[in-house]
Write a protein that holds these residues in place. Sequence first.
Motif, PDB file in Angstrom:
ATOM      1  N   ASN A  31      -6.615  11.604   4.040  1.00 51.56           N
ATOM      2  CA  ASN A  31      -7.326  12.245   2.939  1.00 51.56           C
ATOM      3  C   ASN A  31      -7.328  11.306   1.737  1.00 51.56           C
ATOM      4  O   ASN A  31      -6.511  11.431   0.823  1.00 51.56           O
ATOM      5  CB  ASN A  31      -6.663  13.584   2.585  1.00 51.56           C
ATOM      6  CG  ASN A  31      -6.732  14.552   3.747  1.00 51.56           C
ATOM      7  OD1 ASN A  31      -7.730  14.601   4.451  1.00 51.56           O
ATOM      8  ND2 ASN A  31      -5.676  15.310   3.936  1.00 51.56           N
ATOM      9  N   LEU A  32      -8.249  10.371   1.753  1.00 48.34           N
ATOM     10  CA  LEU A  32      -8.259   9.318   0.752  1.00 48.34           C
ATOM     11  C   LEU A  32      -9.174   9.691  -0.412  1.00 48.34           C
ATOM     12  O   LEU A  32     -10.150  10.419  -0.249  1.00 48.34           O
ATOM     13  CB  LEU A  32      -8.714   8.001   1.375  1.00 48.34           C
ATOM     14  CG  LEU A  32      -7.887   7.515   2.576  1.00 48.34           C
ATOM     15  CD1 LEU A  32      -8.473   6.231   3.130  1.00 48.34           C
ATOM     16  CD2 LEU A  32      -6.435   7.306   2.177  1.00 48.34           C
ATOM     17  N   THR A  33      -8.833   9.178  -1.575  1.00 49.72           N
ATOM     18  CA  THR A  33      -9.635   9.416  -2.766  1.00 49.72           C
ATOM     19  C   THR A  33     -10.812   8.435  -2.794  1.00 49.72           C
ATOM     20  O   THR A  33     -10.830   7.443  -2.047  1.00 49.72           O
ATOM     21  CB  THR A  33      -8.785   9.216  -4.021  1.00 49.72           C
ATOM     22  OG1 THR A  33      -8.441   7.826  -4.124  1.00 49.72           O
ATOM     23  CG2 THR A  33      -7.517  10.048  -3.960  1.00 49.72           C
ATOM     24  N   PRO A  34     -11.812   8.688  -3.664  1.00 45.52           N
ATOM     25  CA  PRO A  34     -12.912   7.716  -3.793  1.00 45.52           C
ATOM     26  C   PRO A  34     -12.421   6.317  -4.139  1.00 45.52           C
ATOM     27  O   PRO A  34     -13.002   5.328  -3.682  1.00 45.52           O
ATOM     28  CB  PRO A  34     -13.763   8.322  -4.921  1.00 45.52           C
ATOM     29  CG  PRO A  34     -13.517   9.789  -4.831  1.00 45.52           C
ATOM     30  CD  PRO A  34     -12.078   9.927  -4.411  1.00 45.52           C
ATOM     31  N   ALA A  35     -11.348   6.221  -4.939  1.00 43.30           N
ATOM     32  CA  ALA A  35     -10.816   4.897  -5.276  1.00 43.30           C
ATOM     33  C   ALA A  35     -10.325   4.174  -4.024  1.00 43.30           C
ATOM     34  O   ALA A  35     -10.576   2.976  -3.844  1.00 43.30           O
ATOM     35  CB  ALA A  35      -9.677   5.036  -6.291  1.00 43.30           C
ATOM     36  N   HIS A  36      -9.601   4.891  -3.134  1.00 41.22           N
ATOM     37  CA  HIS A  36      -9.141   4.299  -1.879  1.00 41.22           C
ATOM     38  C   HIS A  36     -10.326   3.818  -1.040  1.00 41.22           C
ATOM     39  O   HIS A  36     -10.337   2.675  -0.548  1.00 41.22           O
ATOM     40  CB  HIS A  36      -8.341   5.319  -1.068  1.00 41.22           C
ATOM     41  CG  HIS A  36      -7.027   5.688  -1.671  1.00 41.22           C
ATOM     42  ND1 HIS A  36      -6.871   6.771  -2.498  1.00 41.22           N
ATOM     43  CD2 HIS A  36      -5.793   5.124  -1.559  1.00 41.22           C
ATOM     44  CE1 HIS A  36      -5.607   6.873  -2.868  1.00 41.22           C
ATOM     45  NE2 HIS A  36      -4.929   5.874  -2.312  1.00 41.22           N
ATOM     46  N   LEU A  37     -11.306   4.693  -0.863  1.00 41.10           N
ATOM     47  CA  LEU A  37     -12.422   4.390   0.027  1.00 41.10           C
ATOM     48  C   LEU A  37     -13.264   3.237  -0.506  1.00 41.10           C
ATOM     49  O   LEU A  37     -13.657   2.336   0.249  1.00 41.10           O
ATOM     50  CB  LEU A  37     -13.290   5.634   0.213  1.00 41.10           C
ATOM     51  CG  LEU A  37     -12.619   6.827   0.899  1.00 41.10           C
ATOM     52  CD1 LEU A  37     -13.532   8.039   0.879  1.00 41.10           C
ATOM     53  CD2 LEU A  37     -12.233   6.477   2.332  1.00 41.10           C
ATOM     54  N   ILE A  38     -13.546   3.256  -1.806  1.00 41.24           N
ATOM     55  CA  ILE A  38     -14.369   2.199  -2.396  1.00 41.24           C
ATOM     56  C   ILE A  38     -13.658   0.856  -2.298  1.00 41.24           C
ATOM     57  O   ILE A  38     -14.277  -0.174  -1.987  1.00 41.24           O
ATOM     58  CB  ILE A  38     -14.703   2.543  -3.858  1.00 41.24           C
ATOM     59  CG1 ILE A  38     -15.646   3.748  -3.910  1.00 41.24           C
ATOM     60  CG2 ILE A  38     -15.334   1.346  -4.567  1.00 41.24           C
ATOM     61  CD1 ILE A  38     -15.887   4.274  -5.303  1.00 41.24           C
ATOM     62  N   TRP A  39     -12.346   0.852  -2.538  1.00 40.58           N
ATOM     63  CA  TRP A  39     -11.623  -0.427  -2.495  1.00 40.58           C
ATOM     64  C   TRP A  39     -11.555  -0.981  -1.075  1.00 40.58           C
ATOM     65  O   TRP A  39     -11.743  -2.178  -0.865  1.00 40.58           O
ATOM     66  CB  TRP A  39     -10.217  -0.251  -3.059  1.00 40.58           C
ATOM     67  CG  TRP A  39      -9.659  -1.569  -3.548  1.00 40.58           C
ATOM     68  CD1 TRP A  39      -8.915  -2.456  -2.838  1.00 40.58           C
ATOM     69  CD2 TRP A  39      -9.856  -2.141  -4.843  1.00 40.58           C
ATOM     70  NE1 TRP A  39      -8.611  -3.550  -3.600  1.00 40.58           N
ATOM     71  CE2 TRP A  39      -9.186  -3.388  -4.837  1.00 40.58           C
ATOM     72  CE3 TRP A  39     -10.519  -1.727  -5.990  1.00 40.58           C
ATOM     73  CZ2 TRP A  39      -9.170  -4.210  -5.957  1.00 40.58           C
ATOM     74  CZ3 TRP A  39     -10.495  -2.559  -7.104  1.00 40.58           C
ATOM     75  CH2 TRP A  39      -9.836  -3.783  -7.077  1.00 40.58           C
ATOM     76  N   VAL A  40     -11.282  -0.106  -0.108  1.00 42.46           N
ATOM     77  CA  VAL A  40     -11.234  -0.559   1.282  1.00 42.46           C
ATOM     78  C   VAL A  40     -12.595  -1.103   1.709  1.00 42.46           C
ATOM     79  O   VAL A  40     -12.685  -2.166   2.342  1.00 42.46           O
ATOM     80  CB  VAL A  40     -10.791   0.597   2.201  1.00 42.46           C
ATOM     81  CG1 VAL A  40     -11.037   0.250   3.657  1.00 42.46           C
ATOM     82  CG2 VAL A  40      -9.319   0.910   1.993  1.00 42.46           C
ATOM     83  N   MET A  41     -13.659  -0.384   1.353  1.00 37.87           N
ATOM     84  CA  MET A  41     -14.989  -0.845   1.724  1.00 37.87           C
ATOM     85  C   MET A  41     -15.330  -2.144   1.014  1.00 37.87           C
ATOM     86  O   MET A  41     -15.983  -3.031   1.585  1.00 37.87           O
ATOM     87  CB  MET A  41     -16.014   0.235   1.371  1.00 37.87           C
ATOM     88  CG  MET A  41     -17.374   0.056   2.041  1.00 37.87           C
ATOM     89  SD  MET A  41     -17.322   0.307   3.827  1.00 37.87           S
ATOM     90  CE  MET A  41     -17.502  -1.372   4.434  1.00 37.87           C
ATOM     91  N   GLY A  42     -14.880  -2.288  -0.230  1.00 43.01           N
ATOM     92  CA  GLY A  42     -15.115  -3.530  -0.952  1.00 43.01           C
ATOM     93  C   GLY A  42     -14.466  -4.729  -0.271  1.00 43.01           C
ATOM     94  O   GLY A  42     -15.054  -5.812  -0.191  1.00 43.01           O
ATOM     95  N   ILE A  43     -13.247  -4.531   0.230  1.00 45.99           N
ATOM     96  CA  ILE A  43     -12.580  -5.615   0.960  1.00 45.99           C
ATOM     97  C   ILE A  43     -13.372  -5.959   2.219  1.00 45.99           C
ATOM     98  O   ILE A  43     -13.539  -7.135   2.564  1.00 45.99           O
ATOM     99  CB  ILE A  43     -11.138  -5.206   1.315  1.00 45.99           C
ATOM    100  CG1 ILE A  43     -10.293  -5.121   0.048  1.00 45.99           C
ATOM    101  CG2 ILE A  43     -10.513  -6.204   2.292  1.00 45.99           C
ATOM    102  CD1 ILE A  43      -8.884  -4.650   0.302  1.00 45.99           C
ATOM    103  N   GLY A  44     -13.863  -4.936   2.916  1.00 48.93           N
ATOM    104  CA  GLY A  44     -14.661  -5.193   4.114  1.00 48.93           C
ATOM    105  C   GLY A  44     -15.914  -5.986   3.802  1.00 48.93           C
ATOM    106  O   GLY A  44     -16.265  -6.929   4.542  1.00 48.93           O
ATOM    107  N   ILE A  45     -16.611  -5.647   2.712  1.00 46.19           N
ATOM    108  CA  ILE A  45     -17.832  -6.363   2.339  1.00 46.19           C
ATOM    109  C   ILE A  45     -17.510  -7.799   1.930  1.00 46.19           C
ATOM    110  O   ILE A  45     -18.197  -8.751   2.336  1.00 46.19           O
ATOM    111  CB  ILE A  45     -18.545  -5.626   1.188  1.00 46.19           C
ATOM    112  CG1 ILE A  45     -18.982  -4.225   1.639  1.00 46.19           C
ATOM    113  CG2 ILE A  45     -19.749  -6.420   0.714  1.00 46.19           C
ATOM    114  CD1 ILE A  45     -19.942  -4.210   2.787  1.00 46.19           C
TER     115      ILE A  45
END
Length: 339
Positions: free
Chosen positions: A206-220
């Motif tokens: 259950n991740l927050t938007p901050a978690h999800l955005i940061w993880v996706m940013g690392i992937g990009i």
Amino acid sequence: MFDESLVVASAVSAFNNAAVVGPAFLWNAVLASPLFVAIYVFGRKFLDVTGLRPYVTGARVTFWTIMFTALWVVFMGGNYEVLRDGVSLLPWVTAAILFVASIFIGINTRAIKLPIWYGRRDVSNRRRWWVNVLVFAIAMVPVGLSDTLNWWGPILQIGAVLLGFIIGRRSGWHMRANAWAIGVMLATTIGVLMQPELWRFGQLGNLTPAHLIWVMGIGILAAAAFALDVVNPRGRIHQSAYIKLKWLMRFVTALAIILFVLTEAVPIFIGAVVMAFILFAMSIWHAESVPLGLVNRMVALTIIAFGVLTGLVVVTAMGVLWYAVLRDQECRGGAGFLL
């Protein structure tokens, strides 16, 4: 009141409530931001005064990034009796990360002669050989303790480290440091996303938007850095076809990112990273040339973001210092053409 299930449920609820308003990894980075700003502003001058600028290279930064990542996986990815231990595939993921990291470490430490590899029958080196064996055995203790849920857990982790280190030392392989570091960081990010509670990153996915955005940013960032490192500009693809294909890949990549934010699913995250890589690779392949030094800058940004994700301040600091040094190198043009 003291029922075990009630206590556990209350603890999980409290953890989730705390995570919603305060993602720890992000607040830690905010608190450390004055240090990062100081390194970026004054780092080059300090290196010039001390004569250490030649030592801040991509090879050294990526090596120590992988080294600290392996240590973080061992000490932070251990057995904490979390709720999904019984069905988790994470021990195999951590073993794979340690195996790949150990290969890279072994390759880059070949110049260091260890008595464990030579002079075993030499009486003068026998005592030193046993000291090295003892030190190595002690170093393997935390590796084995990082997975004790099953009898084969310590064997898996220690075997991955030993086999990888031996392969790296004995083989004649030479690896691209940037690509290897990107692979290790991306694999670790996937492991964090698989089971956030194990890494103290989140609870039960259950991740927050901050978690999800940061993880996706690392992937990009990792996809862009890897594409710049392995794909060469060729000036191929007809312009009209290129425009249509690029818009198609933009749409597919954006759709995958949206689906990941909605589902937090690891396969969709991997798919989004792959789609982003194809988009960036196509842009590079179509281009006549790529700005000089852009790949190193993108790798440095990936290291900075990864250090924030894992809470490894030293990794973020190394990435910031490397990026500051790269400022003095010629880099005409930005990364906008990738999008």
